[in-house]
Design a protein around this motif. Structure first.
Motif, mmCIF file in Angstrom:
data_model
loop_
_atom_site.group_PDB
_atom_site.id
_atom_site.type_symbol
_atom_site.label_atom_id
_atom_site.label_comp_id
_atom_site.label_asym_id
_atom_site.label_seq_id
_atom_site.Cartn_x
_atom_site.Cartn_y
_atom_site.Cartn_z
ATOM 1 N N ILE A 1 0.917 -1.152 0.095
ATOM 2 C CA ILE A 1 0.186 0.020 0.054
ATOM 3 C C ILE A 1 0.872 1.337 -0.006
ATOM 4 O O ILE A 1 0.721 2.229 -0.710
ATOM 5 N N SER A 2 1.793 1.410 0.907
ATOM 6 C CA SER A 2 2.851 2.530 0.589
ATOM 7 C C SER A 2 3.413 2.718 -0.520
ATOM 8 O O SER A 2 3.741 3.723 -1.034
ATOM 9 N N THR B 1 2.685 1.734 -3.652
ATOM 10 C CA THR B 1 1.397 2.134 -4.560
ATOM 11 C C THR B 1 1.041 3.285 -4.227
ATOM 12 O O THR B 1 0.988 4.196 -5.279
ATOM 13 N N ASP B 2 0.742 4.027 -3.189
ATOM 14 C CA ASP B 2 0.184 5.027 -2.964
ATOM 15 C C ASP B 2 1.138 6.293 -2.396
ATOM 16 O O ASP B 2 1.000 7.294 -2.436
ATOM 17 N N HIS C 1 2.604 6.747 0.578
ATOM 18 C CA HIS C 1 2.397 7.371 1.801
ATOM 19 C C HIS C 1 3.011 6.696 2.698
ATOM 20 O O HIS C 1 3.343 5.373 2.497
#
Length: 114
Positions: A87-88, A90-91, A93
């Protein structure tokens, strides 16, 4: 260096599937072969994930923080697995994930920049 990456990729994928050498040659310029010693932090708590890692050899562990700020082992990654904070990555963040080598490791890395 690209030949080393191709050799390591073949070592992992040849037993699983047939992949044309042209595919490996197209991928190789985007990948880096790296080694890290035991207990190397690859991504720290509060940082953005910058790389996806295919483990050639070794063990990597992912730690998370619970609601009280205590860390716990959430995942263990072994040879042939991808070790990264999806997730980090890909995004782009920050996240409460720590990724650390538990043994000396060999990896093939894909930088988010590439």
């Amino acid at each position: 260096m690209e030949e080393l990456v191709i050799t390591k990729l073949k070592m992992i994928y040849a037993p699983l599937m047939s992949v044309d050498d042209k595919v490996y040659k197209k991928l190789a310029p985007y990948l880096q072969y790296k080694t890290y010693p035991e207990n190397t932090i690859l991504k720290n708590f509060g940082e953005v994930e910058t790389s996806a890692r295919l483990i050639v050899d070794g063990v990597i562990c992912q730690y998370q923080l619970d609601n009280e700020g205590n860390e716990y082992a959430a995942k263990v990654y072994y040879n042939g697995q991808n070790a990264f904070d999806l997730i980090s990555y890909t995004d782009q963040h920050v996240s409460d994930t720590l990724i650390i080598t538990k043994t000396e490791v060999e990896i093939i890395e894909l930088s988010k920049k590439k």
